[in-house]
Scaffold this motif. Structure first.
Motif, mmCIF file in Angstrom:
data_model
loop_
_atom_site.group_PDB
_atom_site.id
_atom_site.type_symbol
_atom_site.label_atom_id
_atom_site.label_comp_id
_atom_site.label_asym_id
_atom_site.label_seq_id
_atom_site.Cartn_x
_atom_site.Cartn_y
_atom_site.Cartn_z
ATOM 1 N N SER A 247 0.816 -1.219 0.000
ATOM 2 C CA SER A 247 0.000 0.000 0.000
ATOM 3 C C SER A 247 0.847 1.265 0.000
ATOM 4 O O SER A 247 0.457 2.292 -0.573
ATOM 5 C CB SER A 247 -0.946 -0.003 1.204
ATOM 6 O OG SER A 247 -0.216 -0.163 2.402
ATOM 7 N N GLU A 248 2.009 1.222 0.615
ATOM 8 C CA GLU A 248 2.878 2.407 0.648
ATOM 9 C C GLU A 248 3.385 2.737 -0.751
ATOM 10 O O GLU A 248 3.383 3.900 -1.164
ATOM 11 C CB GLU A 248 4.057 2.149 1.592
ATOM 12 C CG GLU A 248 5.009 3.334 1.712
ATOM 13 C CD GLU A 248 6.172 3.060 2.658
ATOM 14 O OE1 GLU A 248 7.133 3.848 2.635
ATOM 15 O OE2 GLU A 248 6.115 2.052 3.394
ATOM 16 N N ARG A 249 3.785 1.731 -1.479
ATOM 17 C CA ARG A 249 4.327 1.973 -2.820
ATOM 18 C C ARG A 249 3.237 2.342 -3.814
ATOM 19 O O ARG A 249 3.472 3.089 -4.762
ATOM 20 C CB ARG A 249 5.094 0.734 -3.290
ATOM 21 C CG ARG A 249 6.461 0.661 -2.612
ATOM 22 C CD ARG A 249 7.253 -0.494 -3.111
ATOM 23 N NE ARG A 249 8.675 -0.178 -3.083
ATOM 24 C CZ ARG A 249 9.623 -1.044 -2.738
ATOM 25 N NH1 ARG A 249 9.295 -2.272 -2.387
ATOM 26 N NH2 ARG A 249 10.888 -0.682 -2.754
ATOM 27 N N VAL A 259 -4.797 -2.645 -9.959
ATOM 28 C CA VAL A 259 -3.811 -3.664 -9.606
ATOM 29 C C VAL A 259 -4.318 -5.011 -10.115
ATOM 30 O O VAL A 259 -5.454 -5.401 -9.850
ATOM 31 C CB VAL A 259 -3.574 -3.731 -8.086
ATOM 32 C CG1 VAL A 259 -2.655 -4.902 -7.745
ATOM 33 C CG2 VAL A 259 -2.960 -2.424 -7.597
ATOM 34 N N MET A 260 -3.441 -5.706 -10.854
ATOM 35 C CA MET A 260 -3.821 -6.965 -11.475
ATOM 36 C C MET A 260 -2.802 -8.046 -11.149
ATOM 37 O O MET A 260 -1.643 -7.757 -10.841
ATOM 38 C CB MET A 260 -3.951 -6.789 -12.995
ATOM 39 C CG MET A 260 -4.837 -5.635 -13.409
ATOM 40 S SD MET A 260 -4.968 -5.409 -15.197
ATOM 41 C CE MET A 260 -6.078 -6.743 -15.611
ATOM 42 N N SER A 272 1.139 -7.689 -1.279
ATOM 43 C CA SER A 272 0.611 -7.774 0.081
ATOM 44 C C SER A 272 -0.882 -8.061 0.034
ATOM 45 O O SER A 272 -1.577 -7.715 -0.931
ATOM 46 C CB SER A 272 0.865 -6.466 0.837
ATOM 47 O OG SER A 272 0.059 -5.421 0.304
ATOM 48 N N SER A 273 -1.400 -8.684 1.071
ATOM 49 C CA SER A 273 -2.839 -8.964 1.144
ATOM 50 C C SER A 273 -3.645 -7.673 1.153
ATOM 51 O O SER A 273 -4.745 -7.610 0.601
ATOM 52 C CB SER A 273 -3.153 -9.793 2.394
ATOM 53 O OG SER A 273 -2.653 -11.106 2.265
ATOM 54 N N GLU A 274 -3.092 -6.631 1.773
ATOM 55 C CA GLU A 274 -3.778 -5.344 1.842
ATOM 56 C C GLU A 274 -4.067 -4.794 0.445
ATOM 57 O O GLU A 274 -5.156 -4.272 0.183
ATOM 58 C CB GLU A 274 -2.934 -4.351 2.639
ATOM 59 C CG GLU A 274 -3.636 -3.023 2.906
ATOM 60 C CD GLU A 274 -2.778 -2.080 3.739
ATOM 61 O OE1 GLU A 274 -3.294 -1.015 4.120
ATOM 62 O OE2 GLU A 274 -1.600 -2.413 4.004
ATOM 63 N N VAL A 275 -3.105 -4.940 -0.452
ATOM 64 C CA VAL A 275 -3.293 -4.471 -1.831
ATOM 65 C C VAL A 275 -4.162 -5.445 -2.612
ATOM 66 O O VAL A 275 -5.070 -5.042 -3.351
ATOM 67 C CB VAL A 275 -1.937 -4.282 -2.534
ATOM 68 C CG1 VAL A 275 -2.130 -4.003 -4.018
ATOM 69 C CG2 VAL A 275 -1.157 -3.143 -1.878
ATOM 70 N N SER A 281 -7.921 -3.301 -6.564
ATOM 71 C CA SER A 281 -7.585 -4.604 -7.111
ATOM 72 C C SER A 281 -8.732 -5.134 -7.969
ATOM 73 O O SER A 281 -9.898 -5.089 -7.571
ATOM 74 C CB SER A 281 -7.300 -5.597 -5.976
ATOM 75 O OG SER A 281 -7.249 -6.922 -6.463
ATOM 76 N N VAL A 282 -8.402 -5.632 -9.157
ATOM 77 C CA VAL A 282 -9.414 -6.255 -10.030
ATOM 78 C C VAL A 282 -9.070 -7.728 -10.255
ATOM 79 O O VAL A 282 -9.453 -8.327 -11.260
ATOM 80 C CB VAL A 282 -9.539 -5.507 -11.375
ATOM 81 C CG1 VAL A 282 -10.089 -4.120 -11.170
ATOM 82 C CG2 VAL A 282 -8.197 -5.439 -12.103
#
Length: 311
Positions: A247-249, A259-260, A272-275, A281-282
């Motif tokens: 998430s930071e990046r 994000v794929m 990361s799971s957060e992303v 995220s799709v």
């Protein structure tokens, strides 16, 4: 109108053919939204999935796509076929063709196998992934997923992150986005970037922050440890520190970045799971769109005549 007997790679497709598949997939996705996901378009057609490598998403989505279009399907597991008795792949395919197969969907660990089979059978052939060569239907579903969210396919910055060297998905996506008029930048450890990559009209960086900056799409690749020799990077922990998308990046990308990931994911390694589970995220939508895109291909290759009442 579609005129090809086979789909071996994105490299052989024109921009117009890619756009035709995307446009057809829009209609096919409407079928997936119906309570009863079934149309008679390919009734009487027979499709065989022949996978010499493990697969969950690709194999299942091809089989569902065929069934939603009312085609008959047969799935051959090499572990229980005559391959175990020494039969060659070509003999296996020719035997099945003699039984009336109209289309083969083939995955193999050796590059070039689907092309070889296509040249030796009358039936159509779709490449479902061959070695480190191409995975065309993955790239097509990725393109469709971006089109759904962005409404366009040109003028985008596509950042492909990770194990570029071993990735057939990366190659197919590079071919597709170049044909569609978008910019591609690849990023990963130097040992995982092939030396010829710049000849494919992409930018190269080894700095993740540089790759992500102002990106419209961040495409994260799985580390293909099963294809790698040892020593390509020190540890998984160090890889995540340098090239893990978190998430930071993500903050360096555009606000509406997508994000794929082609799956399966190594959570905590390349992403990361957060992303992976975030609103940008799709990844799960890619899975749904894989069915729609593969329905579109089967329709175009086996039954599509442009008649609206068929779908």
């Amino acid at each position: 109108m579609w005129k090809k007997k086979d789909l071996i790679g994105i490299e052989e497709l024109s921009k117009e053919e890619i756009e035709l598949i995307v446009e057809t997939a829009v209609n096919m996705k409407d079928i997936l939204k119906r309570p009863i996901k079934k149309v008679p378009t390919l009734r009487g057609r027979t499709i065989c999935t022949l996978f010499y490598e493990p697969s969950t998403r690709t194999r299942s989505s091809f089989e569902l796509a065929a069934k939603y279009l009312s085609a008959d399907t047969i799935s051959i597991a090499t572990s229980t076929s005559s391959v175990q008795k020494g039969e060659t792949l070509l003999d296996t395919v020719k035997t099945l063709e003699a039984m009336g197969i109209d289309l083969f969907i083939i995955r193999h660990s050796a590059s070039g196998v689907p092309s070889f089979i296509a040249k030796n059978v009358r039936a159509g052939v779709i490449n479902a992934g061959d070695g480190m060569h191409e995975h065309p239907t993955q790239a097509l579903l990725d393109v469709f997923s971006v089109y759904e969210k962005k409404g366009r396919l040109d003028g985008l910055k596509i950042a492909i992150i990770g194990d570029i060297f071993h990735s057939r998905v990366a190659r197919s996506n590079i071919y597709a986005w170049n044909k569609l008029g978008s910019e591609v930048i690849v990023c990963g450890p130097p040992t995982l970037i092939p030396p010829y990559i710049e000849s494919l009209n992409v930018k190269v960086t080894y700095n993740l922050d540089e790759a992500i900056e102002d990106a419209d799409v961040i495409y994260v690749l799985r580390l293909q440890l099963e294809r790698q020799k040892k020593g390509l990077f020190p540890t998984l922990r160090e890889y995540h520190m340098l090239y893990g998308v978190n998430s930071e990046r993500i903050e360096k990308a555009k606000k509406d970045v997508l994000v794929m990931h082609p799956g399966p994911m190594n959570r905590g390694v390349e992403i990361s799971s957060e992303v992976a589970d975030s609103l940008i995220s799709v990844i799960n939508e890619q899975v749904t769109n894989g069915v729609a895109v593969r329905m579109a291909l089967l329709y175009l290759m086996l039954g599509g005549k442009g008649d609206e009442d068929t779908v």
